[in-house]
Design an enzyme around this catalytic site. Structure first.
Site, PDB file in Angstrom:
ATOM      1  CD  GLU A  76       4.157  37.272  -2.527  1.00  0.00           C
ATOM      2  OE1 GLU A  76       4.785  38.024  -1.766  1.00  0.00           O
ATOM      3  OE2 GLU A  76       3.440  37.696  -3.457  1.00  0.00           O
ATOM      4  CG  ASP A  81      -1.130  38.971  -9.006  1.00  0.00           C
ATOM      5  OD1 ASP A  81      -1.640  38.654  -7.914  1.00  0.00           O
ATOM      6  OD2 ASP A  81       0.094  38.972  -9.221  1.00  0.00           O
ATOM      7  CG  HIS A 125      -0.168  36.131  -6.506  1.00  0.00           C
ATOM      8  ND1 HIS A 125      -0.394  37.373  -5.958  1.00  0.00           N
ATOM      9  CD2 HIS A 125       1.002  35.696  -5.966  1.00  0.00           C
ATOM     10  CE1 HIS A 125       0.610  37.681  -5.131  1.00  0.00           C
ATOM     11  NE2 HIS A 125       1.457  36.674  -5.104  1.00  0.00           N
TER      12      HIS A 125
END
Ligand code: ACM
Length: 549
Positions: A323, A182, A253
């Protein structure tokens, strides 16, 4: 009444004594059950200080003595189903449709033997353990019963991961989704790209929770798994019939990877050489550049991971997709040139192109890709499966379109969400999801067509660790809610409003004793919190922000 969790499909004939586990008890393991034999010796044998010596068998290979625990595969049963019989004439017999079914039956046997069976070593004299004569028939509702653990936000050392696998197995969960990368950390060694861990596995400091103010822990945080660590984790999981789904989260990410290899970022928009491993939480604008270099880079990463995560235990690779803000792609001449060259409509389609590339790449190597539900935007890759996290919507759309899905809506099974209101709860995050809320979670939403419902492979609970700095904090968030989740995933429960939560809570009394024996720092239903019983373990609950609704 039994106190098994998850509840089995059928239990009959409890009452008279059927079997006594003692010094003379032997263990007979048929072909395909050797892992469970080892597991029983290392758990029950160790907890009660018993040898569980190999038992005598007759000409057919069946146990020939009554004081025996016998393990057998019977392919006429469902692959993960099992029968567990206890009888004074032949002892304990666990028959499973496969090695996995036998293993789940062995988990039931451990629960039947009381909380002492969950200790790591004998404490004092245990004495013989009696079991009532009974017959249990059981098998799971779903084939995908998982938990995702984020080891990127806070690293969990290998020993903690192995312990978590044992805890999953104790709840008959069979998928470990391993969120390895991440913005805040890259956690797996890649030999051809050493900077991913040299640079990408450490951050200078961490934010306390999600509030925007200046609460920082100034201690550097990091760590990663070597290839040998991963091999050990994968083998440990396989012995417990748990499939591992590794996740490398792309194209968003990705700041940890970009800080290690700045050319992976959108260098025509930002000076990526100035980036470091991210030290705060949230959605990060620094995403991968949609270039050939990026594709080749991650193909190289995945080539090494394919070796570490073999096809039989890791048929699925998770490639994230969640995202991923498209702002840099909108601004980047390179990204825009790519969109034009590929004849794509917009940046969403650019993300689809990226995911499709890896969908094909993995398919060519006999694996399947799974991603978060954002991979639907811009068109879902042909063979891709979806973890539906922003509610049921993505999962419904994917299933109706014939794609396999795993339901893990944040409103229901995000175990980082707090379990109760109150000043003595740790760092508040999002809204309250109680044990009962999780127990009443239904993975197959009403209204889904029968055909689409067949594409619901199952469900998983997700554990994001921004506010979980160590294993005790993870324990506190995960337990006892994972027990409720396990029953949802395994047992064929009635509709949510008809579920017997009071009955489940009653069985939880026995289950808390099991968790105590295992040393799990769960959230107790009443009484002092783990950090009040063991000061210093979890640290002071942080004064949190107002709840994020
Ligand atoms: C997610 O929670 N971002 C999948």
């Amino acid at each position: 009444m039994h106190d098994l969790i998850p509840a089995p499909a059928r239990v009959e004939g409890e009452g008279r004594c059927g079997f006594v586990l003692d010094e003379a008890t032997t263990l007979t393991a048929g072909p395909g059950t050797e892992g469970t034999e080892r597991w029983l010796r290392s758990t029950l044998g160790a907890a009660f200080g018993l040898p569980l010596a190999p038992g005598a068998v007759d000409a057919e290979g069946a146990a020939s003595a009554p004081n025996t625990v016998e393990l057998r595969v019977d392919p006429s049963l469902e692959p993960e189903g099992y029968r567990l019989g206890v009888s004074p004439t032949w002892g304990v017999r666990i028959t499973g449709g496969s090695g996995a079914g036998v293993f789940w039956g062995a988990q039931t046997l451990r629960q039947l033997l009381g909380p002492e069976a969950f200790r790591r070593a004998p404490v004092g004299v245990s004495g013989p353990r009696g079991l009532a004569a009974m017959d249990i028939e059981d098998g799971p509702r779903f084939g995908w019963r998982g938990m995702m653990l984020d080891v990127a936000r806070h690293f969990m050392p290998k020993e903690g991961v192995l312990r978590m696998l044992d805890l999953l197995a104790a709840h008959k969960l069979n998928v470990f989704h391993f969120h390895l990368t991440d913005d805040q950390g890259w956690r797996v060694e890649i030999e051809r790209r050493p900077r991913l861990t040299e640079v990408g596995s450490w951050r200078a400091r961490s934010k306390h929770g999600h509030r925007a103010s200046e609460l920082w822990d100034e201690t550097p945080h990091g760590g990663f798994y070597t290839k040998d660590d991963i091999r050990e984790i994968v083998a440990y999981a396989a012995e417990r019939h748990i499939r591992v789904v590794p996740e490398i989260d792309i194209p968003g990410h990705s700041q940890a990877a970009i800080s290690a290899y700045p050319e992976l970022g959108n260098t025509d928009v930002v000076d990526t050489s100035a980036l470091s491993v991210w030290d705060t939480w949230g959605v990060n604008p620094n995403v991968l550049a949609p270039t050939d270099n990026t594709l080749r880079f991650f193909e190289g990463v995945f080539e090494e991971l394919l070796e570490l995560f073999p096809a039989d235990t890791s048929p699925f690779f998770h490639i994230g997709g969640d995202e991923c803000p498209k702002d840099q792609w909108r601004q980047s001449p390179t990204a825009q040139a790519r969109i034009a060259e590929l004849g794509l409509a917009d940046e969403d389609e650019l993300q689809s192109w990226f995911i499709r590339h890896f969908d094909r790449w993995f398919a060519d190597r006999g694996r399947r890709v799974i991603g978060w539900d954002e991979i639907l935007e811009g068109g879902l890759a042909e063979g891709a499966a979806v973890t539906s996290w922003r509610g049921y919507g993505g999962g419904i759309a994917a299933a109706e379109a014939g794609h396999d899905v795993v339901m893990c809506p944040l409103q229901q099974v995000y175990l980082d969400y707090r379990q109760a209101d109150g000043p003595d709860e740790p760092m508040p995050i999002a809204y309250v999801r109680t044990l009962e809320d999780v127990y009443r979670f239904e993975p197959v939403p009403p209204g889904l067509s029968e055909e689409a419902a067949r594409h619901v492979m199952g469900t998983q609970a997700n554990v994001w660790t921004e506010v979980m700095q160590n294993q005790d904090r993870v324990d506190y968030q995960v337990f006892p809610r994972l027990a409720a989740f396990a029953e949802v995933a395994w047992s064929r429960l009635p509709a949510p409003e008809e579920r017997d939560f009071a009955g489940f809570e009653g069985r939880m009394t026995a289950h808390y004793a099991r968790l105590d024996a295992l040393g799990v720092a769960y959230r107790p239903p009443t009484g002092p919190k783990p950090w009040q019983r063991r000061p210093g373990v979890l640290g002071r609950p942080l004064e949190g922000p107002p709840p994020i609704a």
